[in-house]
Design an enzyme around this catalytic site. Structure first.
Site, short mmCIF file in Angstrom:
data_model
loop_
_atom_site.label_atom_id
_atom_site.label_comp_id
_atom_site.label_asym_id
_atom_site.label_seq_id
_atom_site.Cartn_x
_atom_site.Cartn_y
_atom_site.Cartn_z
N LYS A 197 -1.76 8.41 -8.85
CA LYS A 197 -1.13 9.34 -9.43
C LYS A 197 -1.50 9.38 -11.13
O LYS A 197 -1.34 9.90 -11.34
CB LYS A 197 0.67 9.12 -8.86
N GLU A 203 -2.76 -2.59 -9.65
CA GLU A 203 -3.28 -3.58 -7.71
C GLU A 203 -4.80 -2.33 -7.87
O GLU A 203 -6.19 -2.37 -7.11
CB GLU A 203 -2.48 -3.11 -6.93
N GLY A 254 5.47 10.32 -6.11
CA GLY A 254 4.23 9.44 -5.33
C GLY A 254 3.99 9.30 -3.41
O GLY A 254 3.59 9.92 -3.23
N ARG A 255 5.55 9.55 -3.28
CA ARG A 255 5.46 9.26 -1.96
C ARG A 255 5.68 10.62 -1.28
O ARG A 255 6.06 10.40 0.04
CB ARG A 255 7.54 8.56 -1.80
N GLU A 340 12.51 3.82 -1.18
CA GLU A 340 12.07 4.13 -2.35
C GLU A 340 13.25 5.09 -2.51
O GLU A 340 13.14 5.25 -4.27
CB GLU A 340 10.63 4.01 -2.54
N HIS A 371 8.69 -5.45 23.56
CA HIS A 371 8.33 -6.64 23.93
C HIS A 371 8.78 -8.25 23.15
O HIS A 371 8.46 -9.09 23.32
CB HIS A 371 7.12 -6.75 24.82
N LYS A 480 6.91 -5.08 -11.69
CA LYS A 480 5.07 -5.27 -12.60
C LYS A 480 5.66 -6.42 -14.02
O LYS A 480 4.54 -6.76 -14.35
CB LYS A 480 5.15 -3.64 -12.89
#
Ligand code: F6P
Length: 511
Positions: A197, A203, A254-255, A340, A371, A480
């Protein structure tokens, strides 16, 4: 009004005190209408809420809480395009991305025209890539919302994915991830989608630069053909050297962005028609959220239940158990969506809260979780509400597998509730453990769209009642900034002024 100052909040607190002895088995025995009352159909999703620690009085009080905190006014403000993300002065309009063309008058007509003016070329591009036999591998480079949504959806819709194309998702700055993906690729057969965005996330930019260097080192020259950017920051993409760009807007969080250009990998995977179906399924849920009365509104009922559990019964976590292996990234996707959005400690005015907000979300696909950690859900000391997601019709022909899978999901919900008391000590199951059961008829682009929009809106509901801003994420900034500082120190070796633990770790990794 802030939720903890309302009359309904106080009534819920009193109601919760009397709830200590609530038992699901008694609740069913005493009320023949319980399943009907606590079932809710919504577009593409049927929900059985009856195995939750709730009753008619709880629901009535929660609805009253919603009224007293102004939930519908807040919802309507979002759908009018008001800047409800006030800390960033932005509207919250991911829902507009799935609104049919030309369907809104007034101030929203123009942004809607922009949405469709961007969607059409994006889908045309997706079709072009699908038709291009030379492109066999699509690598999405992005993180957070620029990774989890498309990755989750491409996996979930794997039965709809065009044969002959492979999809890879690189998010981590850990070079093992990018190196591992590149190892199997050829430059001339690869399309890189740089999804960010902001087009500044370190990263993603680091991975993008390394991918470009790899492409050029392999003899690749046609960057315009092999790189596309999905971003709101078109100028930064151009500066990077990418000329094929699909844009979106600051009013898409963003999400919440898988419906925008960030969804391009999904569109390439399932085609323009499939992507339109995904949007249509989500839009059907938007309409349900906007128009269904609160008491028959699935996102509202789920969001209010989340508030009840978090603030009145003090359950601090929720586990997601999708009983469909293609939904295996759904828990990770929902983790970002919930945590978030609602992981906030101050209200909309910046005042510290005296009540809990986002629960911890976690999960794995069933039957694997059974399990691994279901032991704790059945017999642990904490109560963790479980959310099962099951799909009726499989796309394979292994009938016995599907029967066994569905038997397991129903049996787990039953076992959590009923328990087993004919044995003592280690073999005793208390039961009375809550769960929600979401059922889809089949897993298609439309039903996935509806399921995800349902989750977006339930997060809106609880965030709205809590009086927080669910649409910013200042909490990720500090890490950050500090990472930048430590990165410089890893290069230089300067540990001056650091706390003793950080300085020691720095020295250890450098030695
Ligand atoms: O740092 C958090 C965050 O901003 C998320 O909200 C977002 O989804 C992710 O980083 C990626 O951001 P971008 O798409 O701008 O690279």
């Amino acid at each position: 009004m802030r939720c903890d100052k309302t009359a309904a909040w106080k009534q819920l607190q009193q109601h919760a005190e009397g709830f200590a002895g609530f038992d699901l088995r008694d609740a069913f025995a005493g009320d023949a209408t319980r399943v009907a009352r606590l079932s809710q159909a919504a577009p593409h999703v049927f929900a059985d809420l009856s195995k939750n620690h709730t009753d008619a009085a709880t629901e009535a009080l929660l609805l009253e809480l919603a009224r007293q905190t102004g939930l519908t006014a807040h919802r309507d403000a979002m759908f009018r395009g008001e800047a409800i993300n006030h800390t960033e002065d932005r509207a919250v309009m991911h829902w507009l991305l799935r609104q049919p063309q030309g369907s809104l008058p007034g101030d929203l007509a123009e942004p809607l025209a922009l949405v469709h003016g961007t969607l059409a070329p994006m889908l045309a591009y997706a079709e072009q890539v699908r038709a291009d036999a030379q492109i066999t591998d699509v690598v999405n480079i992005g993180i957070g919302g620029s990774d989890l949504g498309p990755q989750m959806a491409v996996l979930a819709l794997q039965d709809f994915v065009l044969p002959g194309k492979r999809f890879h998702f690189v998010s981590n700055v850990d070079g093992h991830e990018l190196a591992g993906v590149l190892k199997g690729l050829k430059a001339e057969n690869t399309l890189f989608l740089i999804a960010s965005k902001t087009f500044t996330t370190i990263e993603t930019m680091t991975n993008a630069r390394s991918a470009l260097a790899w492409f050029q080192a392999q003899g690749g020259t046609d960057v315009a053909l092999h790189f596309a950017a999905l971003t709101t920051n078109v100028s930064a993409a151009a500066e990077f050297g990418i000329t094929t760009t699909f844009g979106f807007w600051d009013w898409v969080g963003g999400r919440y962005s898988m419906w925008s250009a960030i969804g391009l990998p999904v569109a390439i995977a399932i085609g323009a028609k499939g992507f339109q179906d995904l949007l249509a399924g989500a839009h059907a849920m938007d309409q349900h959220f906007q128009t269904a009365p609160l008491e028959a509104n699935l996102p509202v009922r789920l969001g209010l239940l989340d508030v009840w559990y978090r603030n009145f019964l003090n359950f601090t976590s929720r586990s997601i158990a999708p009983y469909h292996s293609a939904l295996r990234r759904v828990p990770a996707y929902l983790q970002q969506l919930e945590m978030e959005s609602n992981g906030k400690r101050v209200d909309r005015n910046g005042q510290a809260l005296s009540y809990g907000t986002s629960p911890v979300l976690w999960g794995e696909p069933g039957t694997n979780g059974q399990h691994a950690y279901f032991q704790m859900l059945h017999q642990g000391t904490d109560i963790v509400p479980l959310e099962f997601i099951a799909v009726k019709k499989p796309t394979h022909s292994l009938k016995d597998h599907q029967e066994l899978l569905l038997a397991n999901v129903i049996a787990q919900a039953q076992a959590l509730m009923l328990g087993k008391s004919d044995a003592g000590g280690h073999k005793h199951f208390t039961g009375n453990r809550p769960s929600t059961f979401l059922l889809l008829d089949e897993l298609t682009p439309a039903s996935l769209g509806a399921l995800i929009a349902l989750q977006e809106h339930r997060v809106f509901v609880s965030g709205s009642v809590w009086g927080i801003n669910s649409f910013d994420q200042w909490g990720v900034e500090l890490g950050k900034v500090l990472a930048k500082d430590i990165h410089a120190r890893i290069v230089s070796g300067d540990a001056s002024g650091l706390d003793a633990s950080t300085a020691t770790l720095l020295e250890r990794v450098r030695s």
